[in-house]
Every structure is written in C-alpha cells, then in structure tokens.
Design a protein around this motif. Structure first.
Motif, short mmCIF file in Angstrom:
data_model
loop_
_atom_site.label_atom_id
_atom_site.label_comp_id
_atom_site.label_asym_id
_atom_site.label_seq_id
_atom_site.Cartn_x
_atom_site.Cartn_y
_atom_site.Cartn_z
N GLY A 70 -4.45 18.74 3.31
CA GLY A 70 -5.36 19.46 4.18
C GLY A 70 -6.65 18.70 4.46
O GLY A 70 -7.71 19.31 4.67
N GLY A 71 -6.55 17.36 4.46
CA GLY A 71 -7.71 16.54 4.79
C GLY A 71 -8.62 16.23 3.61
O GLY A 71 -9.64 15.56 3.79
N VAL A 72 -8.24 16.67 2.42
CA VAL A 72 -9.07 16.36 1.25
C VAL A 72 -8.95 14.89 0.89
O VAL A 72 -9.94 14.19 0.69
N ASP A 73 -7.71 14.40 0.81
CA ASP A 73 -7.47 12.99 0.49
C ASP A 73 -6.78 12.32 1.68
O ASP A 73 -6.82 12.81 2.78
N GLY A 74 -6.17 11.17 1.41
CA GLY A 74 -5.59 10.39 2.49
C GLY A 74 -6.64 9.69 3.33
O GLY A 74 -6.42 9.34 4.49
N ALA B 154 -4.22 1.16 7.73
CA ALA B 154 -4.27 1.85 6.44
C ALA B 154 -4.39 3.37 6.63
O ALA B 154 -3.77 4.15 5.90
N CYS B 155 -5.17 3.78 7.63
CA CYS B 155 -5.28 5.22 7.93
C CYS B 155 -3.91 5.81 8.27
O CYS B 155 -3.58 6.92 7.85
N ASP B 156 -3.13 5.05 9.02
CA ASP B 156 -1.79 5.54 9.39
C ASP B 156 -0.87 5.64 8.18
O ASP B 156 -0.07 6.57 8.06
N VAL B 157 -0.99 4.67 7.26
CA VAL B 157 -0.18 4.73 6.04
C VAL B 157 -0.55 5.96 5.20
O VAL B 157 0.31 6.62 4.62
N LEU B 158 -1.84 6.27 5.17
CA LEU B 158 -2.33 7.39 4.35
C LEU B 158 -2.30 8.73 5.07
O LEU B 158 -2.57 9.77 4.46
N ARG B 159 -1.93 8.74 6.35
CA ARG B 159 -1.96 9.99 7.13
C ARG B 159 -1.10 11.10 6.52
O ARG B 159 -1.51 12.27 6.50
N LEU C 10 0.84 -1.20 0.00
CA LEU C 10 0.00 0.00 0.00
C LEU C 10 0.87 1.25 0.00
O LEU C 10 0.63 2.19 -0.78
N ALA C 11 1.87 1.27 0.85
CA ALA C 11 2.78 2.42 0.90
C ALA C 11 3.47 2.62 -0.45
O ALA C 11 3.67 3.76 -0.90
N GLU C 12 3.80 1.52 -1.11
CA GLU C 12 4.46 1.60 -2.42
C GLU C 12 3.53 2.20 -3.47
O GLU C 12 3.94 3.02 -4.30
N LEU C 13 2.25 1.82 -3.44
CA LEU C 13 1.29 2.37 -4.38
C LEU C 13 1.09 3.88 -4.15
O LEU C 13 0.91 4.64 -5.10
N VAL C 14 1.10 4.28 -2.90
CA VAL C 14 1.02 5.70 -2.58
C VAL C 14 2.24 6.43 -3.15
O VAL C 14 2.12 7.52 -3.73
#
Length: 370
Positions: free
Chosen positions: A100-104, A88-93, A30-34
């Motif tokens: 600014g909270g739009v994505d992630g 997953a939330c922590d990976v996307l944080r 997941l981190a790699e895809l990000v």
C-alpha cells in the motif's frame, strides 16, 4: 535453517538495500534480493553512483548516445542516474503495490553541492521527481539548516522525501517539524496526504567512528570501555524523540487527514570497526516501524549469523542517556560531534559527486573518439 532476515522483518524492520547499479539491475540481482532476502526498498547516494560508474562498460551504450547528442556532463549524469533509479522503481513496484505504498521505495539524492542552497534544492527535487516519474520514488534532501525549508516545500508540492544526513537529536526534531509543516501546507494546497511519504535517515556508524577516534586519543581504561556504544545510544534516543513527536495532537490531526508517519531510517549501518560485531547496527536497533538500509554485505551477514532478539530499542532510553552522560564527563562534546559529522557528510558526498562527473566526462570523451 533460521530465516534471520524474515525474523527481522517480522519485528517491524523494513530491510532496504543501500546500493544500486546498472549491473545489479541488468543481472537480476536486485530482483533476487527482493525475492530471497526480504529486501523491500533501495537507497542510493552520490558515493554509490560514483562506484557504479567506475565500471563504465556497463554504461557504454547510453554514454555513446548522450555523446552523439552533445549532452553536457551535468545533464548526462542526470540522465544516467535517473535511468537506473527508474528501473529500480519498476523492480520494486510490486512491493509498493503489495504494501500500500509503505515500502517498495527507491531514493535518489539531489546534487549535494546544493546542500546549503534552499531554492535550488527545491528546484532540483522537482526536476528529479519529474524525470523519474514513479510514485514509489523518494527524493533525498540533506538535513542541513538550509535543507529544512527545502524539505518542507518539496513535501508541500506533493513530493515524497527521504531526509538524509541526520546525526543529532535536535536536528532530527527540526526535521520532524519540517515534515509536519510540509504536510500541513500540502493539505492547504489540496494534495492527498496519503500519497505523500517520507523517511528520516538517521546516520549510525559514523557516530562511533568520530566518537571512538576521540576516545582513543584519551587512551584511558574508562574511554576504552565506551568504544562502540555512542552510535546505538544516539539512534535509540532518536527513536524516543520520534515516539514523542508522533504522539502529539499536531500529528494526530494530520493522521486524521490521511497522512502517513515519517518513518525513522537507520542509515550507515555497515560496521567500520572490525573489533565490533558486523551486525551491531542492525540487531541493536530492532523495533517496529523503522527502516534499516544496508549494503549487501551487511544483509548477508545478518542472514548468516544475525541474532534477532526482539525489540532492542524501546525501554532502553535511560541506558542510552547514561552512555552520553559518561561521554560528556570525558569531554566528548555531543554538539561538536554531530556538527563535524554533518559537515563531513556533505563534503564526502560533494567529493563523490565530482568523482561521478569526472567519470561521466571521461566516458563521453572516450565515446566521442571512437
């Protein structure tokens, strides 16, 4: 080499992964895809979790601990799924912070068996919000008639919501109304509207699956010419409804109070018909301010050969209306199509949820025997 995913992102399409699993998290995929594929969000659903738990070895340690504690199957399932979503939330944080909270954002769905029970849906949404305890979480609530007031109440409580299983334009308008009512009530209760987010998941490919099945029964040349056109036309008309609704004075008042718009999200974007281009529901639905949540195979297909040709939604509303007018002339009833799809969507998720419970039950029993 052309970075097609970057081009898609530059057009204003947020690329989200429609999948999550303990293995994907543990391996760093997941981190790699990000990092490499411009992924800025994650969605999940009962089917995705049922598939993830089909590899129980990955969950052995947690199943063992839950079994030792004598946790029942329902609670064990909730503990397992929220653990993955929290991770997953922590990976996307970092994405959440950067945008600014739009994505992630990461989504988890309420128990689909509650799709027609408003109060229980609200209670489940609150429980999941509390259990995951991450600001970049979305709680998925289905857009059934009973789901609409649950969406409103969850938002009024300050819970960010991903509205799922939207198929028809009228229901989508009702979803947007429920969203604004929720924000208005949240404001009355003293919530900071800038902290409440929402997306509306408009399902795409399943529309073609249902309509094309009906066209195939007709078997005429005219019917064959309309195959693979209904879903994109439907989604484009949904975006027109979005533009109309969010140009209203009602929305402008909420926006002035700090509210964020409820972004349209294209869901079910993997192509089911091999005769259609495998990037169809991505490249034909490009416009700014939307999310497209894709399985990894679709992301890879877009990266490899997707042709991003600028905005393919705005300015094509009359063309979309013409598609549905021609379908109506052939006897394809729009209201019946979307009604069937909503009922089937709930049924499929309930079946997946039961499969998930059975898998967890089996895992707990196996660990108890060791």
């Amino acid at each position: 080499m052309t970075d097609r995913l970057k081009a898609l992102s530059d057009e204003g399409v947020a690329i989200w992964l429609d999948d999550v699993s303990r293995q994907r998290l543990r391996s760093g995929n997941l981190a790699e895809l990000v990092e490499t594929k411009h992924v800025v969000g994650v969605t999940s659903n009962p089917t995705i979790f049922a598939k993830a738990l089909s590899d129980p070895d990955v969950y052995t340690g947690q199943l063992r601990d839950l079994g030792i504690r004598g946790v029942d199957v329902e609670e064990a399932t909730r503990m397992i799924t929220t653990y993955d979503i929290r991770w997953a939330c922590d990976v996307l944080r970092p994405v959440y912070d950067r945008t600014g909270g739009v994505d992630g954002r990461v989504s988890i769905e309420v128990d689909p068996r509650l799709a027609h029970e408003t109060e229980k849906t609200v209670a489940e949404a609150g429980l999941l919000w509390w259990l995951v305890d991450r600001p970049n979480l979305f709680i998925k609530i289905p857009a059934t008639k009973e789901g609409l007031p649950a969406i409103t109440e969850a938002l009024a409580q300050g819970i960010s919501v991903n509205v799922t299983l939207i198929f028809g334009i009228q229901r989508y308008r009702e979803v947007m109304d429920a969203f604004m009512t929720g924000l208005e009530r949240a404001k009355e209760r003293g919530h900071d509207l800038s902290t409440i987010a929402s997306v509306a998941s408009f399902f795409v490919s399943r529309v073609d699956t249902e309509v094309d099945k009906r066209l195939d029964k007709l078997g005429t040349e005219r019917a064959r010419a309309l195959r693979g056109k209904a879903a994109v036309a439907n989604a484009r008309l949904a975006y027109e409804a979005y533009e109309q609704t969010f140009a209203s004075d009602r929305w402008k008042a909420l926006q002035a109070a700090g509210a964020r718009p409820q972004r349209p999200l294209w869901a079910s974007t993997s192509v089911k018909d091999p005769s259609l281009p495998d990037t169809l529901y991505v490249t034909e639905l490009v416009t700014s301010g939307v999310v497209n949540t894709m399985p990894e195979a679709t992301i890879q297909a877009v990266a490899d050969h997707g042709e991003v040709r600028g905005d393919t939604v705005r300015g094509r509303y009359d063309e979309a209306r013409q598609v549905w007018a021609e379908l109506a002339e052939l006897g394809i009833d729009y209201d019946d199509v979307v009604s069937v799809l909503e009922a089937e969507g709930v049924e499929k998720f309930v079946a997946s949820w039961k499969e998930l419970l059975a898998t967890v039950r089996k895992g707990l029993e196996e660990e108890a025997r060791r």
